[in-house]
Design an enzyme around this catalytic site. Sequence first.
Site, mmCIF file in Angstrom:
data_model
loop_
_atom_site.group_PDB
_atom_site.id
_atom_site.type_symbol
_atom_site.label_atom_id
_atom_site.label_comp_id
_atom_site.label_asym_id
_atom_site.label_seq_id
_atom_site.Cartn_x
_atom_site.Cartn_y
_atom_site.Cartn_z
ATOM 1 N N ASP A 47 -16.722 8.686 -2.637
ATOM 2 C CA ASP A 47 -15.508 8.583 -1.820
ATOM 3 C C ASP A 47 -15.259 9.959 -1.214
ATOM 4 O O ASP A 47 -15.901 10.946 -1.603
ATOM 5 C CB ASP A 47 -14.330 8.144 -2.709
ATOM 6 C CG ASP A 47 -13.097 7.713 -1.908
ATOM 7 O OD1 ASP A 47 -13.189 7.611 -0.673
ATOM 8 O OD2 ASP A 47 -12.045 7.487 -2.527
ATOM 9 N N ARG A 66 -13.995 -7.134 2.092
ATOM 10 C CA ARG A 66 -12.560 -7.022 1.824
ATOM 11 C C ARG A 66 -11.860 -8.299 2.299
ATOM 12 O O ARG A 66 -10.967 -8.825 1.621
ATOM 13 C CB ARG A 66 -11.969 -5.800 2.543
ATOM 14 C CG ARG A 66 -12.333 -4.452 1.967
ATOM 15 C CD ARG A 66 -11.626 -4.167 0.653
ATOM 16 N NE ARG A 66 -10.176 -4.207 0.785
ATOM 17 C CZ ARG A 66 -9.435 -3.186 1.218
ATOM 18 N NH1 ARG A 66 -10.000 -2.038 1.570
ATOM 19 N NH2 ARG A 66 -8.119 -3.301 1.295
ATOM 20 N N ARG A 111 0.880 -1.176 0.000
ATOM 21 C CA ARG A 111 0.000 0.000 0.000
ATOM 22 C C ARG A 111 0.912 1.218 0.000
ATOM 23 O O ARG A 111 1.628 1.472 0.971
ATOM 24 C CB ARG A 111 -0.905 -0.019 1.231
ATOM 25 C CG ARG A 111 -1.940 1.100 1.280
ATOM 26 C CD ARG A 111 -2.787 0.946 2.546
ATOM 27 N NE ARG A 111 -3.737 2.028 2.714
ATOM 28 C CZ ARG A 111 -5.004 1.988 2.302
ATOM 29 N NH1 ARG A 111 -5.480 0.912 1.698
ATOM 30 N NH2 ARG A 111 -5.809 3.013 2.514
ATOM 31 N N GLN A 159 -10.375 -3.114 -3.335
ATOM 32 C CA GLN A 159 -11.672 -2.575 -2.915
ATOM 33 C C GLN A 159 -12.757 -2.941 -3.922
ATOM 34 O O GLN A 159 -13.897 -3.238 -3.550
ATOM 35 C CB GLN A 159 -11.595 -1.064 -2.771
ATOM 36 C CG GLN A 159 -12.893 -0.426 -2.295
ATOM 37 C CD GLN A 159 -13.273 -0.841 -0.895
ATOM 38 O OE1 GLN A 159 -12.488 -0.698 0.034
ATOM 39 N NE2 GLN A 159 -14.488 -1.360 -0.719
ATOM 40 N N HIS A 169 -7.181 1.142 -6.784
ATOM 41 C CA HIS A 169 -7.439 0.396 -5.543
ATOM 42 C C HIS A 169 -8.240 -0.860 -5.911
ATOM 43 O O HIS A 169 -9.412 -0.992 -5.561
ATOM 44 C CB HIS A 169 -8.221 1.289 -4.573
ATOM 45 C CG HIS A 169 -8.285 0.777 -3.171
ATOM 46 N ND1 HIS A 169 -7.650 -0.375 -2.758
ATOM 47 C CD2 HIS A 169 -8.931 1.262 -2.069
ATOM 48 C CE1 HIS A 169 -7.904 -0.569 -1.464
ATOM 49 N NE2 HIS A 169 -8.672 0.403 -1.034
ATOM 50 N N CYS A 194 -16.127 3.307 0.132
ATOM 51 C CA CYS A 194 -15.008 2.463 0.539
ATOM 52 C C CYS A 194 -14.528 2.756 1.958
ATOM 53 O O CYS A 194 -13.754 1.970 2.519
ATOM 54 C CB CYS A 194 -13.853 2.578 -0.447
ATOM 55 S SG CYS A 194 -13.093 4.213 -0.518
#
Length: 305
Positions: free
Chosen positions: A220, A288, A105, A135, A132, A260
């Site tokens: 988001d 996840r 990450r 996700q 991402h 998310c």
Amino acid sequence: MDTPRHFLSLLDLTPDELDRLIQRAIELKRMQQAGEIYEPLKNRVLGMVFEKSSTRTRVSFETGMAQFGGSSIFLSPRDTQLGRGEPIEDTARVLSRMVDLIMIRTFEHEKIETFASYSRVPVINALTDHNHPCQLLADMQTYVERRGSIAGRTVAWIGDGNNMCHSYVNAARQFGFKLRIACPEGFDPAGGVLQAAGGAAEIVRDPRDAAEGADLVVTDVWASMGQEEEQERRAKAFADYQVNDALMALADKEALFMHCLPAHRGEEVSASVIDGPQSVAWEEAENRLHSQKALMEFLYCGVPG
């Protein structure tokens, strides 16, 4: 030595592989909730390289490895030579000789691409500034569980053309849905990402046009990690892009809402929406765990076949 499969974006798997992976995630979730012990990664180790902090990413990967019978090592910049300037190539060469899977990450997407090109083991993108994909696996699993196939559906992305937006563009290509992106001028997704999607994704400036009849509405935060100094400017630019009850009323009556997380109630989404009956944000977060277990199983064991 075989070249490992990596997961740096949704485009690294075929649409058929992605569909099977989602079905496998649903099955692994059922097995885990039924208390079935399944340990395909027993005695295997996941190296977790974090240059950006996270709640869901760390907990879901560590828990997934534990449930699979393996273990994980958390590596922050303070814990590795990467934080002291060691070349990425050298870290990749060494780390991949000691662990069985690597999750990264970080900020620059080029960094994870370089790392993967020197790694002997599968590398998973757990978020970069560009996309991402993990996700999106969770999001697609959540939609399939609730509504069945997302192919042919309409998805509205409301807000910044950021890494999550890029991943939704790639998902539209891979899962066969139509994506409408509502973002203010100056906050568009990267042109190359959008252009490669062809007719699968389009920009519409007005969030109401994007939400009209949509089967899924997604947003988001307005300022992602590392953009906090832009908060005030972004708050003004995105003032008309909040997902609230009025916007959701324009979507299909069976539409779902996703985020998310972490969410800022009163900014990109109203409390009434994220805490309301159309929101699946908490299932999305839980998934996840299950979708990443399916991903790790696929990359390491080669299943689903």
